[in-house]
Design a protein around this motif. Structure first.
Motif, mmCIF file in Angstrom:
data_model
loop_
_atom_site.group_PDB
_atom_site.id
_atom_site.type_symbol
_atom_site.label_atom_id
_atom_site.label_comp_id
_atom_site.label_asym_id
_atom_site.label_seq_id
_atom_site.Cartn_x
_atom_site.Cartn_y
_atom_site.Cartn_z
ATOM 1 N N TYR A 281 -13.977 -11.672 1.153
ATOM 2 C CA TYR A 281 -12.733 -11.038 0.733
ATOM 3 C C TYR A 281 -12.498 -9.732 1.472
ATOM 4 O O TYR A 281 -13.438 -9.121 2.001
ATOM 5 N N PRO B 136 -13.208 -8.221 -5.186
ATOM 6 C CA PRO B 136 -12.092 -8.504 -6.107
ATOM 7 C C PRO B 136 -12.284 -7.875 -7.492
ATOM 8 O O PRO B 136 -11.315 -7.709 -8.225
ATOM 9 N N ARG B 137 -13.512 -7.509 -7.834
ATOM 10 C CA ARG B 137 -13.725 -6.849 -9.119
ATOM 11 C C ARG B 137 -13.240 -5.407 -9.070
ATOM 12 O O ARG B 137 -12.935 -4.795 -10.086
ATOM 13 N N GLU C 90 -10.702 -4.368 -6.662
ATOM 14 C CA GLU C 90 -9.279 -4.430 -6.342
ATOM 15 C C GLU C 90 -8.810 -5.869 -6.557
ATOM 16 O O GLU C 90 -9.191 -6.771 -5.809
ATOM 17 N N LYS C 91 -7.994 -6.016 -7.611
ATOM 18 C CA LYS C 91 -7.547 -7.377 -7.986
ATOM 19 C C LYS C 91 -6.760 -8.048 -6.863
ATOM 20 O O LYS C 91 -6.728 -9.255 -6.761
ATOM 21 N N ARG C 92 -6.112 -7.223 -6.034
ATOM 22 C CA ARG C 92 -5.267 -7.805 -4.984
ATOM 23 C C ARG C 92 -6.047 -8.179 -3.723
ATOM 24 O O ARG C 92 -5.465 -8.537 -2.706
ATOM 25 N N ARG D 190 -9.409 1.225 -3.549
ATOM 26 C CA ARG D 190 -8.064 0.717 -3.843
ATOM 27 C C ARG D 190 -6.994 1.374 -2.974
ATOM 28 O O ARG D 190 -6.124 0.691 -2.431
ATOM 29 N N GLU E 116 -3.596 -6.582 1.171
ATOM 30 C CA GLU E 116 -3.200 -7.620 0.208
ATOM 31 C C GLU E 116 -2.234 -8.622 0.855
ATOM 32 O O GLU E 116 -1.963 -9.666 0.297
#
Ligand code: ASP
Ligand code: MG
Length: 400
Positions: free
Chosen positions: A178, A182-183, A185-187, A390, A399
């Motif tokens: 990624y 992802p934990r 920054e959700k995007r 973030r 993103e």
């Protein structure tokens, strides 16, 4: 077509998961490919075995320890073999030794020296699916060795190289690599392709999808590597030579390393040989020094700062106390390292400036900076860790 498929601990973590893995392997076999499978121990097993070994001794005999640790992978190898045979697909399970994986004799972190592939090739010619226990090998003298934690990835890559496999698929419990965790920054977005070099920088900067040594070896042997999720059929991330990625991305990911501590030496005598003294002693203790900064000296003394892994801080303190190197030494483990990684940094200036501006806007102070051809790392206060990731993710529009 020959495919090597490696399944990590969670992918073989229960009997149900081993059955699912068998079905996955059969899909590949049915597509017409020869399949060599490399398995890890069921998740948690290796940790448990380490604990067992250390119950009796703080420094257990390494040869005995390797015999113990290698047993975890043998369990999954056997179970998967039994399952495949029962499903009507002839399979054979091999320990590292049976598979011809020869290593040096540095027990618990051995290096693979060569692989005699004749047994595996014979089994494949007989139409069998070959299951190999990961993370292990054998010395020329006949002792079992293990390859260091996370070493099944390395087994898979080394076998892929030795067998000249068309593809090496590493199955885990995430969809791939990624743009960031992802934990945090959700995007965060899954990458379709990443270069070996970027992957190495991301991994050493704290993104733990693949064991670092295995990526290095894949690069060296030019193994086509894909990491993907054994719990779904999503596409995964292809890790390959950088010319293949034509997307012209500047930055491909942001990594966060929380296992960092900073050491600051004030009033170091400013004369030749001081840095050599300090870092030689640390190297002798196998302490991994990462970033180093030295200020311009004044009045015959200077300040020197460097970072070490947090779990090596105690050892660092002990080691530094044997040196009369500085007037004051400060230790700070409330810091993190945030790294921006991208092959585009090689040819584009200004990428670093955007990071500095972005952090400044949030009032995040940068304590240390280091750069390589494709990476920029900064040390910041631990309380800003997630925020820094973030805002940087957003600044580089990862993103999208
Ligand atoms: N079972 C070993 C470990 O937990 C090797 C691996 O899973 O890759 O480190
Ligand atoms: Mg692993």
């Amino acid at each position: 077509m020959l495919v090597v498929q490696k399944f990590g601990g969670t992918s073989v973590g229960t009997l149900e998961r081993i059955e699912a893995t068998a079905k996955r392997v059969i899909e590949t076999k049915k597509s017409g490919a020869d399949v060599v499978v490399v398995v890890s121990a069921m998740s948690g097993v290796t940790n448990q075995l380490v604990e067992y070994g250390e119950h009796f001794s703080k420094q257990p005999n390494p040869i005995a320890m390797d015999m113990l640790l290698s047993s975890g992978e043998q369990v999954t190898t056997s179970l998967l073999t039994i399952a495949l045979n029962e499903m009507g697909y002839p399979a054979v399970g091999l320990t590292g030794a049976m598979a011809g994986i020869y290593t040096d004799d540095i027990h618990t972190k051995a290096r693979i020296e060569n692989i005699n592939t004749s047994r595996i090739k014979r089994e494949l010619r007989d139409g069998k699916i070959v299951i190999v226990a990961g993370f292990q090998g054998i010395t020329k003298g006949g002792d079992i060795t293990t390859l260091g934690r996370g070493g099944s990835d390395l087994s898979a890559v080394a076998l892929s190289g030795a067998l000249d496999a068309d593809l090496c698929e590493i199955f885990t419990d995430v969809d791939g690599v990624y743009t960031t965790d992802p934990r945090v920054e959700k995007r965060a977005k899954k990458l379709n392709t990443i270069s070996y070099d970027e992957m190495l920088e991301l991994a050493s900067a704290g993104a733990k999808v693949l064991q670092n040594r295995s990526v290095e070896l894949a690069k060296k042997l030019n193994v086509k590597l894909i990491t993907r999720n054994s719990f779904n059929h999503n596409e995964g991330t292809l890790i390959t030579g950088e010319d293949v990625s034509m997307e012209a991305v500047l930055v491909s990911g942001i990594a966060l390393d929380k296992n960092q501590a900073r050491v600051t030496l004030r009033g170091v005598v400013d004369k030749p040989g001081i840095a050599a003294d300090i870092f030689t002693v640390l190297a002798e203790k196998n302490i991994n020094v990462d970033m180093i900064i030295q200020n311009v000296g004044q009045d015959g003394t200077t300040n020197l700062g460097f970072t070490v892994p947090q779990n090596e801080l105690e050892l660092t303190k002990q080691t530094m106390s044997t040196l009369a190197a500085a007037k004051h030494i400060e230790y700070d483990d409330q810091i993190v390292k945030v790294s921006i990684v991208g092959v585009g940094m090689k040819s584009h200036s200004g990428i670093a400036c955007l990071a500095f501006e972005t952090l400044a806007k949030e009032g995040i102070n940068i304590q240390m900076i280091s750069t390589s051809e494709i990476k920029l790392s900064v040390i910041v206060d631990q309380k800003y860790a997630e925020l820094a990731v973030r805002v940087l993710h957003n600044a580089y529009q990862l993103e999208k």
